[in-house]
Structures are given as structure tokens and as C-alpha cells.
Design an enzyme around this catalytic site. Structure first.
Site, short mmCIF file in Angstrom:
data_model
loop_
_atom_site.label_atom_id
_atom_site.label_comp_id
_atom_site.label_asym_id
_atom_site.label_seq_id
_atom_site.Cartn_x
_atom_site.Cartn_y
_atom_site.Cartn_z
N ASP A 1 0.83 -1.20 0.00
CA ASP A 1 0.00 0.00 0.00
C ASP A 1 0.87 1.26 0.00
O ASP A 1 2.07 1.23 0.34
CB ASP A 1 -0.90 -0.04 1.25
CG ASP A 1 -2.16 0.79 1.09
OD1 ASP A 1 -2.29 1.52 0.10
OD2 ASP A 1 -3.04 0.70 1.99
N ASP B 1 -10.60 2.25 -3.33
CA ASP B 1 -11.12 2.00 -1.98
C ASP B 1 -12.64 2.00 -1.99
O ASP B 1 -13.26 1.73 -0.95
CB ASP B 1 -10.61 3.08 -1.01
CG ASP B 1 -9.28 2.68 -0.41
OD1 ASP B 1 -8.84 1.54 -0.63
OD2 ASP B 1 -8.66 3.52 0.27
C1 DGJ Z 1 -5.81 2.03 1.93
C2 DGJ Z 1 -6.19 0.81 1.16
O1 DGJ Z 1 -6.61 1.14 -0.11
C3 DGJ Z 1 -7.23 0.04 1.96
O2 DGJ Z 1 -7.69 -1.05 1.23
C4 DGJ Z 1 -6.62 -0.38 3.25
O3 DGJ Z 1 -5.58 -1.28 3.02
C5 DGJ Z 1 -6.12 0.83 4.00
N1 DGJ Z 1 -5.26 1.64 3.20
C6 DGJ Z 1 -5.38 0.41 5.24
O4 DGJ Z 1 -4.82 1.48 5.88
#
Ligand code: DGJ
Length: 724
Positions: A472, A542
């Protein structure tokens, strides 16, 4: 021969069975852009004569026509008044560059680019064309690759300082194409967090237009891609000229329409907030751009980019393999979990046929919220008494694979790492450190920082015996500055960061050749071909709401195939939009990517768990087709109340068709959806209903779509050809 050079006409002809790209050395010296489009058998005198007036011996910089000519590597202010591909500050403060042909080489295959990801060159041929500015000694090598199996020309540029003084590169792009006319629409992708990649299209107008970002990542706001569409282009018909960049940092894609309605299209590293000091003898390599010509509309373009991605970009064990169905605990627990809760979720996942359990954010340091611990990659034994090793062993013992979330590029001000190394983050001297999501960005231009990441992330992944990693990256860069770079090199930071990122990804991935890596950047904030060279899939957004996802994935598919798009079924009401959509629809949309779940299964009634088990069996039975089939967009959510897409097997004998009605309509008659890519002479049976249709009927008349009585209703058809 895919690439030939004709001494008499001084033309390079790059081609495969379907496309040609032709360059002519004007007056033997200046590479002009002669043609790009459907394959030409030969270059006629007539085609040559279009540029002839400018290409004879009297072509001279004293009376230059360069401002009027389509060029391959234009530079500003040396005859041409338009912005060019390369702009360099010489030691004497001037910028002129008169790049003239020196030599060329045609080689089999495709050389790798130093420090940068690039497509592989199976079956390809490459032209390297070297130009030189005799006054400064600066030379440029333009690299062009063509493949027999994709209708794409890869381009990049290397700049070498053969002079005696340092030169400062202020602009170095990857590709430029000068079109002789500007009767195009420009299509780009723009969005925001949770609304990535909306399709935006507008006619070209005189002046400058395009898309770019200076955020240090390819970003959620835009995408390193643009397409020029001939008038009346549709998904299936019309000429499309597209540009996609293999780069994960700040970029610019632009079109300048000049006084004579010529359109100059360029793509490359964002010149704003960039410069690079090139010492004598040093070289600078630009990222690779993929130029795609499709006479078959936007779908034709996408099929080429998808084929490029599958055949020449993605690597590793999973590049062409089926992907494990996963469950990720993020939307099920967020930071609020302990081992018991995770194991209960994993057990339930196993029962419904899920293959992989992924532990997301919150397992390290003392991270109970997003305000601490990034950089402290040691297990939080309050939540995991036996650490990652214990949890992973228990998950493995259930017969599941184990995956882990990491955010290697970041540092929390509240972390042991930050207290020990306060200068390891990107920061502008003693100015305030502007946080985003309570975090700062590690300075990946530094070797010591990169070594720390490789060591500590590597150790965590080994401890956890991972089968999958979610990499991430949750913020963009501001307060640009590095404690290690000298002032005159500070504007190199953005590119050095990306080179550093590519370095740590290669080093970590090399240690885990059997692990599936998925990239993520606060959702789809680094959804680019550069990342795809390392990790075959990326979290698309997201936003897990099926309605929003069908839009985001639809637009993402312009460049990227379903095998690259992380897509999960989540809970209702959806956590980002509050929207309630049927489970069947959430699943149908997630089948448009690499399928998984992101919800608390333990809260679902048995009936839904049974449905999920059945859905998982269905996904597994069609997964190869869904991920790697030939993909077609059929109905755009950006244009109406319906969204539809389909994947067809290479041999045309099997297809999955997905249709979603956005809003229900009372008193409406059934819709008809025309399919494409099938074999008109075959009959197909729909696995769900048992109905049999002729391939010709499906393509020329259509398949009947029932009008639903509630919103967001998906219908899916799994068509298999009957033996004739
Ligand atoms: C952003 C990601 O896109 C989410 O899926 C998740 O992993 C969060 N970060 C966790 O902090």
C-alpha cells in the site's frame, strides 16, 4: 523484417502485419514523423513528397521549416517554437539544441532500461536512432520497439552528455508524435479518491490541453494515458491513437494544437518540479511509452494494451495464472481485531471456499488507528500473541494461504523509526512537515532508507510465511526536499524517489518469487504499467460499492485487463456510499477483476454464506476466462442506465457476459444487448438457463435482458459453444 531502413529514401519503416510507423531523415539529418497507422506495404513517392519541400539540400537552420514539420524529437527554440521533447540548460545559460542524425542500429529483441521497468522483447525488434548536438556534445538515443503480436510501438529516449561541462535537463519526455491534423477528440481518465478514472472526452482546440500530475505518484486524480479519437469513433469502430506511460510518478500527457492545426502529442515525466544535472559522460534514461494505433475503436485499443500487459509486461508465477480467491479483513474489522477474531473469519472463509486470508493494516507497532507506527515493522503482540508467525501457521493449518498488508514507503511521526531517524522522510529543511493521514513519506532517494525497508519488510514477510502481499501507499508528496541531495539536485527528488521505489520492489520481490504481490495506493492511486511490471494486480479503488466499481472498472479497462484489477465483494450498506446492492450484483462486478471479499462473513445469515459458496464455485469455474479472455466493453455507465462487458475465450467458444441495470424502470420492455467477438457459425448454450442461441443472432440481434424490478440488478450469461 519488422524494421527496415531504406538508404535511398532515408526512411525507417517499423511494422508488423497490421501497423506501420515511418520516420524519414529530412535532408539526411532531422528525423521527421512521416506516418503512423494501418500497415503500408511501401512508402510511395507521393507520401515522401509531402515532406519533400523541406527535405532537400537547401534545408538549413538559417531559414528553418522545423516549426512546420512533424518531428520525432523536437526541441524548443532552435527553429521550432513549440514545446519539445527535450529542454536542456547548457553551462553558458542557453538552451538551444540542434539534434542531427549520427547513426542507427536495428537489433533483435529489446534492451532493458537501466533502473526502470519496461516491457519484455519476445519476438520484438528495436531501432535505436542516435542524434547529436555538435555544439554541446549532447547526444540523444531514441528507442523504438515493435512486436509481431501487439499493435504497439514502445518508445523511450536516452540523453548522454558527451560535452565537457554539466548540463541540466529541464524536460525529457518519452515520446512525441506530430499529427498533421487535429480533427480528434482527446480522451483522458480523471477522478479522485474512491472515484478513480472517470472517462473524460473533449474535442481538441487550438493551444494546450492534456492531463498531468505533480503529486509524486501516477495518482487517483488522473492516469498516465491519453487517447486521440477520430470523429465518430465508438467502442468497436474508428481510428484511435493512444499513449500510455510505464511510470509510477509525476507525469504529463499533452497535446498542443498549433497555428496550422497540427497536433503535437507528448507523454513523459512531468517537467514541472523536475530537473536532472547530467555530468560529462553521464546518461539519463526516460521511462517507456506505449503508442497504440487501433482502427477498431476503443475496444480495439484496449485489446492491444491488454495483450501487451499479459504478453510483455506482467511477470512472475501469477502473471498468467489463476488467482486465489481472497478475503481481506479491512472492511470487516478495520484496526479493531485480535487473533481470535481473525481466525474465526478465516475459518468461515475456508468453509465457503475462499483460498487466501489477508491481514490488512494494524498488525505492527501499536497501530490502533492510522496515526502511528508506520516504519516499525514488528508484530503487535497485544493483538497477535504469537506474532505473525503464529497467526500465519494457524491460518495455513486450516488449508488457507496467508497474505499480509504493508506500507513500506511511509513513516509515522509517532514511530521508533522517526524518533531514531528524523531526517529519513521527505521534508523541506526546517519547515513544517505537512502530514497526510498522519504520515510522512520516506526518502527513497537514500540508499540507507532503501536498505532499511528491504531488510525490515523482508523480515516481516519471511516471519509471516506469506503467500500474498498487499503493498500500500497512502499519501502523495509535498514539502519536497531531501536531507541528502545537494540544492542543485533537489528537483531530481521526484524521479529519484520512483527509481528508489523500483529498486526496493525488485529487491523484495526477488526474495519471494512464489508470492503474489498486489499494489495499492489508497485504492487506485498508482494504477500504472510501471507498477504492473512488478506486481500483476492492483487494488482498483477504496470504493467497493458495486455501482461505483462498475464505473471505475469500466474506465480502468480502457488500458488494463481484468487480471490486474483487485475487486472485492463488500458489505451492505456499503461503507463508502451507504448504497445497498444485491449480493449477486456485487459478485458480478467483482468478477470483472481479481475476485475477493472484504466483509465480515460472521455477520451474514447462513443463506448468504451458501450463496457465497455457490458464487465461489462459479468464479473458479470461469476464472481463466474472466481474467485472461478477450475483453469487450458493450454499454458504458458514463452514457446511460446500463453497463455491460464480456470476456471471450481466444477460440471464441466460451464467453461470460455481464449486464447491470443501474436504476429499475417501471413499465419498460426487455432490453437487447448485442454481443461481439463470438463465432457467428456456432450455437451457444447459456449455462444458467439452458437456452441456446446462434452466435450470429447474439451478435446481430442481441441477447434479451430482463428489466429488473429493483435497482442495481446484474444479469450474467455464461455461454458455451455446442459441438456442431
Ligand atoms: C488504503 C487501502 O486502499 C485500503 O484497502 C486499506 O488497506 C487501508 N489503506 C489500510 O490502511
Amino acid at each position: 523484417m519488422p524494421i527496415t531502413f531504406d538508404e535511398s529514401t532515408r526512411c525507417f519503416h517499423l511494422q508488423n502485419d497490421r501497423i506501420s510507423y515511418i520516420i524519414r531523415l529530412a535532408a539526411g539529418r532531422y528525423p521527421l514523423h512521416l506516418y503512423w497507422g494501418r500497415r503500408l506495404r511501401a512508402v510511395s513517392d507521393d507520401l515522401l513528397s509531402r515532406l519533400c519541400a523541406y527535405t532537400d539540400e537547401d534545408f538549413s537552420l538559417h531559414e528553418t521549416p522545423l516549426d512546420l514539420l512533424p518531428q520525432e524529437c523536437p526541441t524548443f527554440g532552435c527553429g521550432d517554437m513549440r514545446e519539445g521533447m527535450l529542454h536542456v540548460l547548457h553551462a553558458d545559460g542557453t538552451h538551444a539544441l540542434d539534434l542531427q542524425y549520427v547513426s542507427h542500429e536495428i537489433i533483435d529483441g529489446k534492451p532493458a532500461l537501466p533502473g526502470l521497468p519496461s516491457a519484455r522483447g519476445e519476438g520484438a525488434q528495436t531501432l535505436q536512432l542516435t542524434l547529436r548536438d555538435s555544439e554541446s556534445g549532447l547526444s540523444v538515443t531514441l528507442t523504438y520497439t515493435v512486436w509481431p503480436d501487439v499493435d504497439i510501438v514502445a518508445r523511450s529516449m536516452r540523453v548522454t552528455n558527451g560535452g565537457a561541462s554539466p548540463a541540466v535537463i529541464e524536460r525529457a519526455l518519452s515520446a512525441c508524435v506530430d499529427f498533421e491534423q487535429a480533427d480528434f477528440s482527446l480522451l483522458t481518465l480523471s477522478g479522485a479518491w474512491a472515484r478513480e478514472r472517470g472517462i473524460v472526452s473533449r474535442p481538441l482546440v487550438p493551444g494546450d490541453q492534456g492531463t498531468s500530475t505533480a503529486r509524486g505518484a501516477s495518482s487517483v486524480q488522473t492516469s498516465p494515458f491519453m487517447a486521440l479519437l477520430a470523429p465518430n469513433t465508438t467502442e468497436q469502430t474508428g481510428d484511435v491513437y493512444a499513449f500510455a506511460l510505464c511510470y509510477s510518478g509525476s507525469f504529463a500527457a499533452s497535446v498542443h494544437v498549433d497555428q496550422f492545426s497540427m497536433a503535437r502529442a507528448q507523454i513523459g515525466i512531468q517537467p514541472f518540479n523536475f530537473s536532472w544535472t547530467l555530468d560529462p559522460g553521464d546518461s539519463f534514461q526516460t521511462p517507456e511509452a506505449y503508442l497504440c494505433f487501433s482502427p477498431d475503436g476503443l475496444n480495439g485499443m484496449s485489446r492491444q494494451y491488454h495483450a501487451l500487459t499479459h504478453r510483455h509486461i506482467t511477470t512472475g508465477r501469477y502473471a498468467a495464472a489463476e488467482r486465489p480467491l481472497l478475503i481481506n479483513n479491512w472492511e470487516a474489522t478495520y484496526f479493531d481485531f485480535n487473533e481470535e477474531k481473525l481466525l474465526a473469519l478465516a475459518r468461515c472463509a475456508k468453509d465457503v471456499g475462499i483460498d487466501l486470508f489477508v491481514l490488512d493494516d494494524g498488525w505492527f507497532g501499536h497501530r490502533d488507528a492510522d496515526n502511528s507506527s508506520l516504519g516499525d515493522w514488528f508484530d503487535d503482540v497485544r493483538k497477535l500473541p504469537d506474532g505473525l508467525a503464529g497467526l500465519s501457521a494457524r491460518v495455513h493449518a486450516m488449508g488457507l494461504k496467508f497474505g499480509l498488508w504493508v506500507e513500506p514507503e511511509m513513516i509515522s511521526p509517532d514511530s521508533e523509526l522517526c524518533r531514531a531517524h528524523p531526517d529519513w522522510c521527505i521534508h523541506a529543511g526546517s519547515r513544517m512537515r505537512v502530514e497526510s493521514r498522519h504520515q510522512l513519506v520516506l526518502d527513497l532517494s537514500r540508499q540507507d532508507v532503501r536498505d532499511y525497508i528491504v531488510e525490515h519488510i523482508g523480515a516481516a514477510l519471511r516471519r509471516a510465511q506469506v503467500d500474498y502481499v498487499k503493498w500500500d501507499m497512502n499519501r502523495n508528496i509535498n514539502m519536497w526536499g531531501s536531507a541528502q541531495l545537494p540544492p542543485e539536485r533537489m528537483r531530481e527528488l521526484g524521479h529519484r524517489y520512483i527509481l528508489g521505489l523500483y529498486d526496493i520492489m525488485s529487491r523484495i520481490i526477488a526474495q519471494f518469487p512464489d508470492v503474489l504481490f498486489e499494489s495499492c495506493a489508497g485504492g487506485g492511486g498508482r494504477f500504472d504499467l510501471g507498477m504492473m511490471c512488478f506486481m500483476p494486480q492492483a487494488w482498483c479503488s477504496d470504493d467497493t460499492d458495486a455501482h461505483m466499481r462498475s464505473r471505475i472498472q469500466y474506465a480502468t479497462s480502457l488500458v488494463f485487463p481484468p487480471s490486474t484489477m483487485g475487486a472485492h465483494v463488500s458489505a451492505v450498506p456499503n461503507h463508502q456510499t451507504g448504497r445497498i446492492t444485491p449480493l449477486e450484483t456485487r459478485a458480478a462486478v467483482a468478477m470483472g477483476g481479481t475476485y475477493g471479499y472484504e466483509l465480515d462473513l460472521l455477520r451474514l445469515p447462513q443463506q448468504e454464506l451458501d450463496e457465497i459458496a455457490a458464487l465461489n464455485r462459479r468464479v473458479k469455474s470461469m476464472q481463466r476466462l474472466l481474467l485472461y479472455g478477450v475483453f469487450y466493453r458493450l454499454k458504458s455507465p458514463f452514457e446511460g442506465n446500463e453497463t455491460a462487458w464480456m470476456s471471450v475465450s481466444e477460440d471464441g467458444r466460451e464467453a461470460v457476459v455481464t449486464h447491470v441495470f443501474t436504476l429499475a424502470q417501471p413499465n419498460a420492455k426487455p432490453a437487447l444487448l448485442r454481443l461481439v467477438g463470438l463465432n457467428p457459425s456456432l450455437d451457444y448454450r447459456d449455462e444458467a438457463t439452458g437456452r441456446v442461441y446462434g452466435g450470429d443472432e447474439l451478435m446481430h440481434h442481441g441477447i434479451r435482458i430482463e428489466v429488473p424490478w429493483n435497482d442495481y440488478r446484474a444479469q450474467q450469461f455464461h455461454l458455451i459453444a455446442l459441438d456442431s
